[in-house]
Design an enzyme around this catalytic site. Structure first.
Site, PDB file in Angstrom:
ATOM      1  CG  HIS A 180      -1.887  -1.124   1.280  1.00 53.55           C
ATOM      2  ND1 HIS A 180      -2.318  -1.691   2.449  1.00 53.55           N
ATOM      3  CD2 HIS A 180      -2.523  -1.795   0.283  1.00 53.55           C
ATOM      4  CE1 HIS A 180      -3.183  -2.665   2.189  1.00 53.55           C
ATOM      5  NE2 HIS A 180      -3.309  -2.758   0.870  1.00 53.55           N
ATOM      6  CB  SER A 205       3.353   0.652   5.024  1.00 59.91           C
ATOM      7  OG  SER A 205       2.141   1.244   4.665  1.00 59.91           O
ATOM      8  CG  HIS A 206      -0.173  -1.930   5.229  1.00 56.92           C
ATOM      9  ND1 HIS A 206      -1.265  -1.089   5.074  1.00 56.92           N
ATOM     10  CD2 HIS A 206       0.290  -1.700   6.480  1.00 56.92           C
ATOM     11  CE1 HIS A 206      -1.456  -0.400   6.188  1.00 56.92           C
ATOM     12  NE2 HIS A 206      -0.516  -0.750   7.056  1.00 56.92           N
ATOM     13  CG  LEU A 207       5.662  -4.475   2.886  1.00 59.34           C
ATOM     14  CD1 LEU A 207       7.070  -4.577   3.435  1.00 59.34           C
ATOM     15  CD2 LEU A 207       5.583  -3.480   1.742  1.00 59.34           C
TER      16      LEU A 207
END
Lengths: 122, 477
Positions: free
Chosen positions: B259, B415-417
């Site tokens: 994201h 972020s958020h991978l």
């Protein structure tokens, strides 16, 4: 830091740049911070910061049709030169200014006097 | 020197700790191995540099390569990213699960009802609650005001906190232990049942004997596993661990998703004082299905606030001086772009490229978010896109529509991978099967967000925990 580096740091955030923030980067102890912290920084950040200092000192003046180094110019022209680098069409120049500011902010934003001046309680 | 356990779990973040939580009820002989240090609550500082150094991977300076590099934000400490995230708990959106089912055929492997059941259990265990209005503070209150004014769906974020005082320091590690992150909850739970926490130990590879995982190799000695090895090292680290262990798949490290997001700053005449209030206590979700954008508040310490502002010299200082009157909101984007996490000789190198549709969605999101800022009473908005004026007034909003199409003009962070060891029932189409087991192995499992076939569009920690729980339940059954 040499005098070329110092001229870049001083231009990035000079003393008295804002009535709220009279402290400039240089007189807030940035040089000591750099000496103490540079080995702690991620290697790629350290290298990019040094590259940013070099580009700001020797290339930024050319962007406003002035001869380098940056330290030779008046305060107004120095700020114009760094602004031109920040707004350049060349992506890498813009990124280098971002990196200079990121490292500068890591020190400046943690300074107790700065935090007090902007109303951030710790 | 080697030690022997029944299970070895690689990674102690949302996935590894959740797996340990469930596993320890049945099999207490577990080693949870973490590359980063164990940092106690009282050691958390309110300055960014020492925090980045101790709690973040690569000091927060891990970046994707290419023309538009983005910092990739990950925790690296006992508890992983749960130590430095903002505690937001969002369930897997049903439309995302439908996409997983229809496009990737994993609906039967991960039934939506199972995900909801697991999510509900985790919400109860970790004390998920809507951010109380008493700790909204100015920043969250203004997003509520703006959302109400333009009538877009939004509300207080559901967070795993207990006794949050609204000190706005989630991302530096909660100084009061109010955030129910893994090092305070699931890891001590598992430890209390006999599991062993091993911080400061990097796993080089999983030791394989034929198709069987028999342990892990670390610089300080091997840790042997009688029953299974579970890899939960994150979508960035897991592909490297698998590759070094001899796992080969053309999907390993590929389909790297996340994201990407950036912030805007609203400048108000009255003080906002974002340092008072929950870090991310309010969100707007009403544009997500249409524009793949979510809007969240984000209280920043001065260091990161300053670094994101445009300008140099007096221009920069004039914006810094407005800190007390500034609100910061961020836009995480459900990107349609993909990247890659390098393996082999490119180990750990990250590549990520936005899709052209992402830039359109981002511009639309920036415009909508700026409108909300003005609806909340902002005098000016700082939208730090190259080429835009430092300060936008309401009449300038159309400039955002014409902002550059070049992704390098947007100061994005990733972020958020997800996605680098994705799940598929077909060996040629993914790295792990429907039982979370690496194809071709007997007992090597991946239980982190690497197995997700796509990104989510919402904060993923709850879904990561839920899928790790399902993976362990399936493994035990």
């Amino acid at each position: 830091m040499n005098r070329f580096d110092r001229s870049v740091i001083d231009t990035l955030l000079p003393s008295g740049a804002s009535p709220v923030l009279p402290l400039g980067l240089l007189n807030s102890g940035f040089e000591s911070f750099w000496e103490e912290s540079k080995d702690d920084l991620a290697p790629q950040l350290r290298v990019a910061f040094r590259l940013g200092l070099f580009a700001a000192a020797w290339i930024a003046p050319v962007l406003v049709r002035r001869a380098p180094p940056l330290g030779r110019l008046s305060a107004t022209d120095r700020e114009r030169a760094l602004t031109a680098m920040e707004r350049s069409r060349v992506v890498i120049f813009r990124q280098l200014v971002r990196i200079l500011k990121t490292v500068a902010a890591l020190h400046y934003g943690a300074h107790p006097d700065v935090r007090k001046a902007i109303g951030h309680h710790t | 020197m080697s030690e022997t356990f029944d299970y070895v779990i690689v990674g102690s973040g949302a996935a590894g700790a959740s797996a340990a939580r469930v596993l320890s009820d049945v099999h207490p002989s577990i080693a949870i191995v973490e590359e980063g240090p164990a940092v106690a609550t009282e050691e958390f500082e309110d300055r960014a540099l020492p925090t980045f150094k101790r709690l973040y991977r690569g000091m927060g300076a891990q970046v994707t390569g290419g023309r538009a590099p983005m910092p990739v934000i990950q925790g690296r400490c006992l508890g992983g990213s749960t130590v430095v995230n903002s505690a937001i708990m969002r369930r897997l959106p049903e439309e995302v699960w439908r996409e997983w089912d229809s496009s990737y055929g994993i609906g039967d492997a991960v039934p939506y009802q199972d995900v909801l059941t697991a999510s509900g259990e985790i919400e109860r265990e970790l004390h998920a609650e809507p951010t109380p209005q008493a700790i909204w503070g100015g920043n969250n209150g203004l997003l509520n005001k703006g959302a109400a004014a333009v009538r877009v769906a939004g509300g207080p974020t559901l967070r795993n906190t207990k006794g949050c005082r609204g000190s706005a320091r989630c991302n530096l590690g909660c100084p009061h232990g109010a955030k129910q992150s893994m090092q305070l909850t699931y890891l001590p739970y598992a430890q209390g049942r006999g599991a062993r926490l091993i911080p400061d130990r990097r796993v080089e590879r999983v030791l394989m004997r034929g198709a069987r995982a028999v342990g892990v190799q670390t610089a300080a000695g091997d840790l042997m596993a009688n029953k299974a090895v579970l890899v939960a090292a994150s979508a960035v680290q897991t592909p490297g661990v698998l590759w070094r262990s001899g796992v080969r798949s053309r999907h390993l490290g590929r389909h790297f998703q996340g994201h990407p997001g950036m912030g805007i700053v609203g400048l108000f005449d009255t003080p906002v004082r974002m340092g008072d209030g929950a870090t991310q206590g309010f969100e707007v979700d009403g544009w997500r299905s249409e524009s793949r954008i979510k809007l969240e508040t984000l209280a920043l310490p001065p260091e990161t606030f300053f670094s994101g502002l445009p300008g140099v010299g007096r221009r920069w200082a004039s914006l810094m001086a407005e800190f007390a009157h500034a609100a910061v909101w961020v836009l995480p984007l459900r990107s349609q772009g993909e990247g890659e996490v390098g393996t082999g000789w490119r180990d750990g190198r990250l590549r990520f490229r936005l899709d052209p549709r992402d830039v359109q969605n981002l511009r639309r999101g920036l415009r909508l978010a700026s409108q909300l800022m003005f609806a909340a009473g902002a005098r000016e908005v700082v939208c730090p896109v190259d080429g835009l004026p430092d300060r936008l007034r309401q009449e300038d909003l159309s400039l955002i529509d014409e902002a550059a199409a070049d992704p390098a003009s947007y100061p994005l962070a990733l972020s958020h991978l997800f996605g680098t060891a994705r799940m598929s029932g077909r060996v040629n189409d993914g790295v792990v099967g429907h039982d979370f087991r690496v194809h071709g192995t007997e007992n090597l499992y991946v239980v982190d967000s690497s197995v997700f076939p796509t990104n989510l569009g919402v904060n993923p920690q709850l879904t990561i925990m839920a899928l790790a729980r399902i993976a362990v339940q399936r493994m035990l059954s």
